[in-house]
Structures are given as structure tokens and as C-alpha cells.
Design a protein around this motif. Structure first.
Motif, short mmCIF file in Angstrom:
data_model
loop_
_atom_site.label_atom_id
_atom_site.label_comp_id
_atom_site.label_asym_id
_atom_site.label_seq_id
_atom_site.Cartn_x
_atom_site.Cartn_y
_atom_site.Cartn_z
N ALA A 157 0.83 -1.21 0.00
CA ALA A 157 0.00 0.00 0.00
C ALA A 157 0.86 1.26 0.00
O ALA A 157 0.56 2.24 -0.71
N GLY A 182 0.74 3.73 -3.17
CA GLY A 182 0.28 5.10 -2.96
C GLY A 182 1.31 6.12 -3.42
O GLY A 182 0.98 7.11 -4.09
N ARG A 218 -4.62 2.81 -2.44
CA ARG A 218 -4.07 2.34 -1.17
C ARG A 218 -5.02 1.36 -0.49
O ARG A 218 -4.58 0.34 0.07
#
Length: 514
Positions: A285, A289, A306
């Protein structure tokens, strides 16, 4: 692209967690949702106040939230942690003839080792079983608090393995020493499990048989007094919709950008499935992101990416930890099980309206531009930019984390592997470049939580992965006594007392992977 709803019902996200724990425990899909319906109906029959019914609702929905805390240990001891959990849920040591019959089939999932597995289970000392369940309870308490559950519901989560007759664990609570919520959840769960393999008349008889042993006899009598009406709560076209509609009290709604906090709890549950998976979802994540930002994605699209990255591996819960922890090569059958994890990710997310917009993206992390990926086998033209970034982030994160069959790649080596895959046509080059650049921007932490020292962090990371004190000492070139002192300080500072609890703490604070 599927767009998120303007507001998300928190219960819809918790339902996804319930479905994930169904996979991890090998019970019928939607067992947790059905348990919630039965428990809430019983709470209404008793006449509990709305606030108390809400406690029962959440405790029943998330009763198995700690189920992955000892997945690796259970797989090592009993060959398949999912099969073990399925058997363990219905064992009844309070009824000798029934227990003997259940033990006769215990371990049948590994026929060549069945006698060994049965003897290992029967011969385990009580303190070992209590310690194992205490680990489950610590994880349940940590995640229950993270999810914002009422304290009474969190308490009930720590009682899920207790029994009315005192033969449960970890505290051997007896009778009304167990909270009323806990006793209601016990009955509701056994009702749903009994009904899965019997007609309802026989399922009610099974509850009566457990009365006074496993279950509160007064609650069983109340259920049995009008059993048909109690079973009626399950006669609904859609169990999840019925759960959402039946939530007591005022429902809590959040905006899509606020669900990351809840998604992290799901990620932690799944990353506990393997000693080598801890922190992987959060790692992916963070990379995805940051790569999305470098690629010019809007803040809202990055938050969606995310969230999908945190949930991309929830289907892992349905695959035994014996596979995720295996140091040797996997056979064809095991590979088929591995390939199904993306299918289960998609199925869980698509089932829950509050997360359905993430289903295609999260479940597509093993798809490839040249069509060689799984589980849908789509090609490049069907993979949007977020999907390409997630796929690249997942590969890079996995390469830079240790696995049972190899050490972690150095970042430069992982970057070369990633770009080679792009050159071969399986991954998107722009996405790979963004992920590599994002990885280079990550800075080591200097502000360790709870006053942990750098050496304590080293010990915490290794302990979280299940290494013994001896192995930690060998790896860090210190004495076992020194490791013991460090662990005592870690437990005091973090408030955790088990390996699984330490692992949850490390993932909550972004201390993994190394």
C-alpha cells in the motif's frame, strides 16, 4: 472504473472481515454473518436493551477476528491450519462418547499422518493450549479496539474459546463468569455450525446436547422454547443485507477516504497467515500510494489505490499457512490453491457494498499485460493504470521481503528484476519505474513508538516472525538471556504478551518489513 459510494456503512466493511475469517477457519462461507443474525435475534428474545444488543451484534459478527494469530503454528503442528480450525470449532471434550467419535476422524485431512496429529492434539499439555488461545485473545483485543468496538464486545471476543462447564480456554471460565454476550455468541455459533450439516430439528437437538456443557443451559432452553421462530432469522434472501438492516442502534457511516483505518485491520488479519507475510499488505500500500502520486493520480484515486492494496491479499486467508510458509517447491495442487486466492479476494470484496468498488483492482494484482496472470487472465488493454501500479508494487514488495525459500533482494536487485519483467512484457514499464522511484523515497524510521530502541526493534521484528529466542540470539549475535531481557522490555512497552500480539503491534506501527 467503479466509483466508491458517497458514504460507506462501517458494518459493510466489518462484514468483509467476517467473510475473511470464514475462509481462514474453513467454515461455511457467511457463517459469521449467520451467527450475527442468530445472536442478535436471541438478544432480542431475551429483551436486552439496544446498547447491549449492539454489543452482541458486533461480538458475533467478528467472533473469529483473532483466528489467524496462530495460523503458522497450527499449520506446523497439524498439517493444515484451515482444516484444523474447521475441526476444532465443533470438538466437544465435555461429552466423552461424542468427543471420542470426533477424535476418531480428527486429522483426516492428512491421512498419512492422522494418528500422529490426533496424538499430538490429545497429548498437548493444558498450559500449552491455554497459551495458544491467549495469543488469539490478544489479537482479538487489539483488533477489536482498532475497529472501534465497544469494550464489552472486545471482552466477549476474548471469551470465544471458553465454555459453560469450565473446560474452555484460556482462563477456564465457568458458568456466569463468562459474559452474557459471550454465552450468546457461543450458542449462536454452534447453532449455525449444527444447522450446516443437519436439518433444523436435529440442529436444535445438538444444542440441547451441549446444554450445561459447552453452552449456557438457560439460553439453550430459551432458544428451544420456540426454535422455529429462532431459526426463521436465517430464512432471508441475502444474509449480508439482513445483517446490515438488523444492526441495532444508529449505523455509523464513513467517507471512502476514511476506510483505510478499517482496511488495515483486514490486512493485519491476513498478513498473520504466514510468518513471511507480516507487513506485506501495508508495504504494498505504501509503495502503490507513493507511485500513484509520482504518476500524477488525484488524491482520491490514490486513496482508492491504497485501500485496494491493503486488501489485495485477503483471499490468502483461505489457503493453508503450510503453503505460505513452505521453503520447498509447491506441487500443482498447491499452486491451484495459491491461484485461487485472488478469486476469493474478489468474491469477498464484491459481496460487500462498502468495498465492492475495490474488487477488480485488488483482485487483479497478479494479472499481467501479456495475459499470463491470474485468476481472470486479462490482457494489457483491460488493465487500468492503478491496476498496473498495484501489480508492480506487489512484485517489488515481495522481492524485497524475505521468503521461506530465499532471503530478501537488495533494492537495486529487486529494481532490476522488476524492470526485466517490464521488458519481457508482463508488467507496465511506467508503473515499474514509478514503484522503483517510490521505493527510493522511503526513509528509515527514526521515531520508534513506545520508546522502543533500535535493538528492541530488531528483536521485535524477528520475534514477530516466530523465531525462537535461540534463533534470534544467533541471528543478532547476542546471548539468549539478552534476547529474553529485550523481549521483556518490548512486552512492557507495547502492552503485548504474545508473538502474535507483537506482530500486530509491528504492523499497526509500520515496523515491518525490515
Amino acid at each position: 472504473m467503479t466509483f466508491p459510494p458517497a458514504a460507506i456503512r462501517v458494518t459493510e466493511v466489518l462484514a468483509a472481515l467476517s467473510l475473511t475469517t470464514d475462509l481462514a477457519t474453513g467454515v461455511p462461507f457467511e457463517k459469521g454473518l449467520a451467527t450475527c443474525l442468530v445472536a442478535t435475534a436471541l438478544a432480542e428474545r431475551i429483551g436486552l436493551a439496544e446498547a447491549d444488543r449492539r454489543v452482541v451484534f458486533h461480538a458475533a459478527l467478528l467472533g473469529a477476528v483473532g483466528c489467524t494469530s496462530r495460523a503458522s503454528e497450527n499449520a506446523a503442528a497439524f498439517a493444515d491450519d484451515v482444516a484444523f480450525q474447521r475441526a476444532y470449532h465443533v470438538l466437544d471434550p465435555g461429552d466423552a462418547p461424542v468427543f471420542a467419535a470426533q477424535l476418531a476422524s480428527f486429522g483426516s485431512w492428512a491421512p498419512d499422518r492422522q494418528t500422529q496429529l490426533r496424538d499430538r492434539y490429545v497429548g498437548a499439555p493444558p498450559q500449552q493450549a491455554a497459551a495458544a488461545v491467549r495469543s488469539v485473545c490478544e489479537v482479538s483485543r487489539a483488533l477489536g479496539s482498532r475497529l472501534g468496538l465497544p469494550e464489552a464486545a472486545v471482552l466477549a471476543l476474548t471469551e470465544v474459546k471458553e465454555r459453560w462447564d469450565g473446560l474452555g480456554a484460556p482462563e477456564q471460565l465457568r458458568g456466569e463468569e463468562i459474559s452474557l454476550t459471550g454465552r450468546i455468541v457461543h450458542l449462536a455459533e454452534q447453532a449455525v455450525l449444527a444447522a450446516a450439516g443437519r436439518n433444523r430439528q436435529d440442529a436444535t437437538a445438538e444444542l440441547r446436547r451441549r446444554a450445561g456443557g459447552h453452552l449456557d443451559p438457560d439460553l439453550v432452553a430459551l432458544f428451544s422454547a420456540d426454535a422455529d421462530a429462532m431459526w426463521d432469522c436465517l430464512d432471508v434472501p441475502d444474509v449480508l443485507t439482513a445483517v446490515v438492516r438488523g444492526e441495532p442502534g444508529v449505523p455509523l457511516h464513513i467517507r471512502p477516504r476514511e476506510r483505510l483505518h478499517l482496511c488495515l485491520a483486514l490486512a493485519i488479519v491476513v498478513d498473520l497467515k504466514g510468518r513471511w507475510l507480516l507487513g506485506h499488505s501495508g508495504h504494498v500500500a505504501d509503495l502503490a500510494g507513493a507511485a500513484g502520486e509520482l504518476s500524477g493520480m488525484t488524491p482520491d484515486d490514490r486513496e482508492t489505490l491504497r485501500a485496494a492494496a491493503l486488501l489485495h491479499d485477503i483471499g490468502r486467508a483461505g489457503v493453508s499457512s503450510a503453503i505460505w510458509d513452505r521453503p520447498g517447491p509447491l506441487g500443482p495442487g498447491d499452486w491451484e490453491r495459491v491461484r485461487l486466492h485472488t478469486y476469493w479476494t474478489e468474491r469477498v470484496l464484491r459481496r460487500c457494498p462498502g468495498l465492492a468498488d475495490l474488487a477488480d483492482l485488488a483482485a487483479g494484482h497478479h494479472e499481467r499485460l501479456d495475459g499470463t496472470g491470474y485468476h481472470r487472465g486479462v490482457r494489457g488493454r483491460d488493465l487500468a493504470r492503478p491496476a498496473r501500479i498495484l501489480a508492480a508494487a506487489d512484485v517489488f514488495a515481495a522481492l524485497t521481503e524475505p521468503r521461506p525459500h530465499r532471503p530478501a533482494y537488495a533494492p537495486d536487485d529487486a529494481a532490476r528484476e522488476l524492470l526485466a519483467a517490464a521488458a519481457a512484457g508482463s508488467l507496465d514499464r511506467e508503473a515499474c519505474v514509478a514503484v522503483v522511484e517510490a521505493a527510493g523515497l522511503r526513509k528509515p524510521r527514526t521515531d520508534l513508538p513506545c520508546g522502543l530502541t533500535e535493538r528492541e526493534l530488531d528483536v521485535l521484528r524477528l520475534a514477530a516472525r516466530g523465531l525462537s529466542n535461540r534463533k534470534i540470539a544467533a541471528q543478532l549475535v547476542v546471548s539468549e538471556r539478552t534476547v529474553g531481557h529485550h523481549l521483556a522490555h518490548i512486552y512492557d512497552k507495547t502492552g503485548r504478551r504474545t508473538r502474535a500480539g507483537a506482530a500486530v503491534f509491528a504492523m499497526e506501527h509500520g515496523l515491518l518489513p525490515d
